[in-house]
Enzyme design. Structure first.
Site, short mmCIF file in Angstrom:
data_model
loop_
_atom_site.label_atom_id
_atom_site.label_comp_id
_atom_site.label_asym_id
_atom_site.label_seq_id
_atom_site.Cartn_x
_atom_site.Cartn_y
_atom_site.Cartn_z
N LYS A 116 1.12 -1.47 0.10
CA LYS A 116 0.25 0.02 -0.19
C LYS A 116 1.24 1.29 -0.27
CE LYS A 116 -3.92 -1.86 2.45
NZ LYS A 116 -4.78 -1.76 3.46
N GLY A 161 -8.13 4.81 -0.90
CA GLY A 161 -9.02 4.68 -1.60
C GLY A 161 -8.80 2.81 -3.18
N PHE A 203 -2.23 -9.69 3.54
CA PHE A 203 -3.39 -9.50 3.01
C PHE A 203 -4.98 -11.11 3.37
CE2 PHE A 203 -6.64 -10.64 -0.82
CZ PHE A 203 -6.89 -9.71 -0.94
N HIS A 262 -16.71 -11.27 9.34
CA HIS A 262 -16.94 -10.30 10.10
C HIS A 262 -17.05 -11.05 11.58
CE1 HIS A 262 -17.69 -6.11 10.64
NE2 HIS A 262 -18.98 -6.32 12.38
N LYS A 279 -24.53 -4.57 6.36
CA LYS A 279 -24.66 -6.06 6.47
C LYS A 279 -26.22 -5.97 6.05
CE LYS A 279 -21.26 -4.90 10.31
NZ LYS A 279 -21.50 -4.42 12.00
N ASN A 300 -17.56 0.72 17.42
CA ASN A 300 -18.82 1.43 17.24
C ASN A 300 -19.97 1.80 18.47
OD1 ASN A 300 -19.03 1.84 14.47
ND2 ASN A 300 -19.51 -1.05 14.23
N ARG A 314 -21.67 2.61 19.86
CA ARG A 314 -23.45 3.18 19.89
C ARG A 314 -24.39 1.88 20.33
NH1 ARG A 314 -22.08 3.15 14.82
NH2 ARG A 314 -22.94 0.67 13.64
#
Lengths: 165, 453
Positions: B158, B164, B202, B208, B237, B291, B293
């Site tokens: 990378k 992107g 990689f 997930h 998801k 996350n 929340r």
């Protein structure tokens, strides 16, 4: 299934947010014509003209006219006067309604006050940010519905103004 | 501070979900809605609903000033942000504190740290939690080859200045690495004027997986087990399940431990989800993000633990601590959730707002529907397309799969297209049944190529 008032509101909001000038919708025998120009030819009946014309920059969305003023309940314990021909001035967002620029000052307008489109008629406060609301048309203030210092919701009628003939 | 009147700063199913728990706890609720939602079920269920502004979210649900004003003017002492909208804006958490409102969520500093990918990774490393193995900037192809040997092939090269996907090259063997390194240097120089490169492992076959935690803000953290959300389309998801069944038991325990360690280190307050990438081939996992929340998929965790996560959220935020000890938490059975989005999978997942001419959900033991829709309701075009979540629980994953297929078969929705028929196709697929899927599976294997263009 016929269009409900809430459907019409949604359509009006969509139209207002768009860059379209006119919208003509026929749905199951009902017709809806929306225009951003006051001069639009419109339909023969049932025309809803929305007040997003350049004359009403400060609260274009507040001057949406919903059938029967359904967004706002009538003030408690009062009998509605005959408001035929009066125009509602509605809140463009939730906030606290103030009739005067500060607690010591006299109110901007009283029932019976004559107003022009640029006349300041009240304040709406949101977290200490005050927005001056203008009449948006020439006429006479007939009824002040919102109470000084109280929270008003989006779409609530603040006052009724009778336009000049 | 105990909350007695809660302002709900959200809409749809999560607004209703929060209102239900608040009611059960004897907390009054005030819901702030847009004009498009004022006649909806959440507005009807709340003790009071106030119309903030017109339909566009920026004039209603996303306006911090309007929401704070409404909460204060209606006498609320707490605020629940739900998910999406302002839930992960540090500004809302900060200003609630300034105004004396209990924010049902993490402290503003935590939201800020976790919201930034690099600072979140720094916290993970400081806590000793593994991130995707990689190098710093490499001087030349020889150094890259040495590093790749340590990391193990395949590796991805990378550009340090990149993003992107530009300047990214995959190398599967030492042969390919040297050419790729030279190519990547050239492209990075051309694209960014900066030829510096680093390499990372990689992860070819990734799942997930995530861990639900509740923290008390003092460094005590309890985990509520894990979830697998590998069925995704464009990082969205579609199907979620609990517990994770595709990882060895010892590895799952290490996963929970990592999540707890990280959040304890951050003195995390409230509900959070620590997301990881599970490298199926190498049997290893790496931290991705936190996350800060409540998440859409929280019901699958509630179904297998029997705990109300919204209640824990409110308790943790209002200084009530964590109401359950880790040892007292048990996991029973298997739960699957299918998101019901008003989208047409047959037409490139085009949003399909409209009026529900029929809405007849399935009912029965082990079936849960989190939705705010009623027959005749309008799905407005202004917001997220999710109209609900269908959740089933079974004794085993196999039983849950069968229960979900029956539930979807019994669910009648007319008037709008939804993703439920696709959910049934996914769950009935042999790859899903045998749990042989990755985060690329839906797009690469199930959906016709035209849909993922």
């Amino acid at each position: 299934m016929p269009m409900k008032p809430s459907d019409v509101e949604v359509l009006i909001e969509l139209f207002e947010a768009s860059d379209w000038q006119e919208m003509h919708l026929e749905y199951q025998g009902e017709e809806l014509f929306l225009s951003k120009s006051a001069d639009a030819a419109g339909l023969q009946t049932g025309t809803v003209a929305i007040g997003a014309s350049p004359a009403l920059p400060t609260h274009a969305s507040a001057s949406l006219d919903t059938p029967g003023g359904a967004l706002t309940p009538s003030p408690r314990g009062t009998i509605d006067p005959d408001r035929t021909g009066w125009e509602p001035l509605k809140a463009a967002n939730l906030g606290t309604f103030y009739r005067a620029p500060n607690p010591e000052a006299p109110p901007y307008v009283r029932e019976g006050s004559a107003v022009t489109p640029d006349s300041e008629v009240c304040l709406i406060e949101v977290m200490k940010l005050f927005t001056t609301i203008r009449a948006g048309l020439s006429g006479t203030v007939r009824e002040i519905v919102a109470r000084d210092g109280e929270m008003v919701e989006y779409g609530a009628v603040l006052m009724w103004i009778e336009p000049n003939a | 501070m105990a909350v007695s009147r809660l302002f709900v700063a959200n809409r749809g199913e999560i607004a209703l979900r929060v209102i239900r728990t608040a009611k059960r706890l004897g907390i009054e609720t005030v819901l702030g809605v847009s004009a498009a939602d004022k006649d909806g079920l959440p507005a009807q269920m709340a003790d009071r609903a106030v119309v903030l502004g017109p339909a566009p979210a920026k004039d209603s649900y996303l306006d911090v000033n309007l929401i704070l004003h409404a909460a204060l003017a209606t006498g609320c002492d707490g605020l629940h942000p739900g998910y999406g909208f302002l839930s992960e804006k540090p500004d809302l958490s900060r200003r609630c504190a300034e105004e004396g409102l209990t924010f049902i969520g993490p402290r503003p500093e935590t939201i800020e740290t976790m919201g930034d990918k690099l600072s979140a990774i720094a916290v993970a490393r400081a806590a000793g939690v593994k991130t995707v193995p990689g190098t710093d900037d490499l001087p030349d192809a020889r150094a890259a080859a040495e590093a790749a040997e340590d990391l193990g092939y395949p590796v991805v090269i990378k550009a340090s200045a990149g993003g992107g996907g530009k300047g990214m090259f995959l190398a599967r063997s030492p042969d390919g690495l040297e050419t790729a390194f030279i190519e990547a240097t050239r492209e990075a120089e051309a694209a960014f004027g900066d030829g510096r490169l680093y390499i990372e492992r990689f992860v070819e076959r990734a799942r997930h997986v995530e861990v639900q935690v509740i923290g008390d803000g003092e460094g005590n953290v309890v985990h509520f087990g894990d979830r697998d959300c590998s069925v995704q389309r464009r990082y969205q998801k579609l199907i979620e399940e609990a517990p994770v069944t595709a990882m060895p038991a010892a590895l799952r325990e290490a996963l929970w431990h990592s999540a707890v360690t990280l959040c304890a280190h951050a003195r995390y307050r409230g509900a959070g989800t620590v997301e990881f990438l599970y490298d199926v081939t190498r049997e290893d996992f790496y931290f991705i993000e936190v996350n800060s929340r409540i998440q859409v998929e929280h019901p699958v965790t509630e179904e297998i633990t029997g705990h109300d996560l919204i209640e824990h959220q409110i308790s943790a935020a209002s200084g009530g601590g964590i109401a359950v000890a880790q040892d007292a938490l048990t996991f029973t059975g298997h739960a699957i959730e299918a998101r019901i989005n008003a989208e047409d999978p047959e037409a490139g997942f085009r949003p399909a707002p409209g009026r529900l001419t029929a809405w007849h959900p399935p009912a029965g033991p082990g079936i849960r529907l989190d939705s705010h829709m009623r027959p005749g309701d309008l799905v407005p075009p202004f917001y997220d397309s999710m109209v609900g979540k269908l959740i089933v629980r079974g004794e085993s994953r196999e039983a849950a799969i069968e229960a979900m297929l029956r539930a979807i078969g019994d669910f009648r929705i007319d008037g709008i297209a939804t993703t439920l028929p696709l959910a049934a196709r996914i769950i009935a697929h042999p790859d899903f049944r045998s749990n042989d899927i990755t985060t690329r599976w839906l797009e690469d294997r199930l959906l016709p190529p035209a849909d993922v263009a």
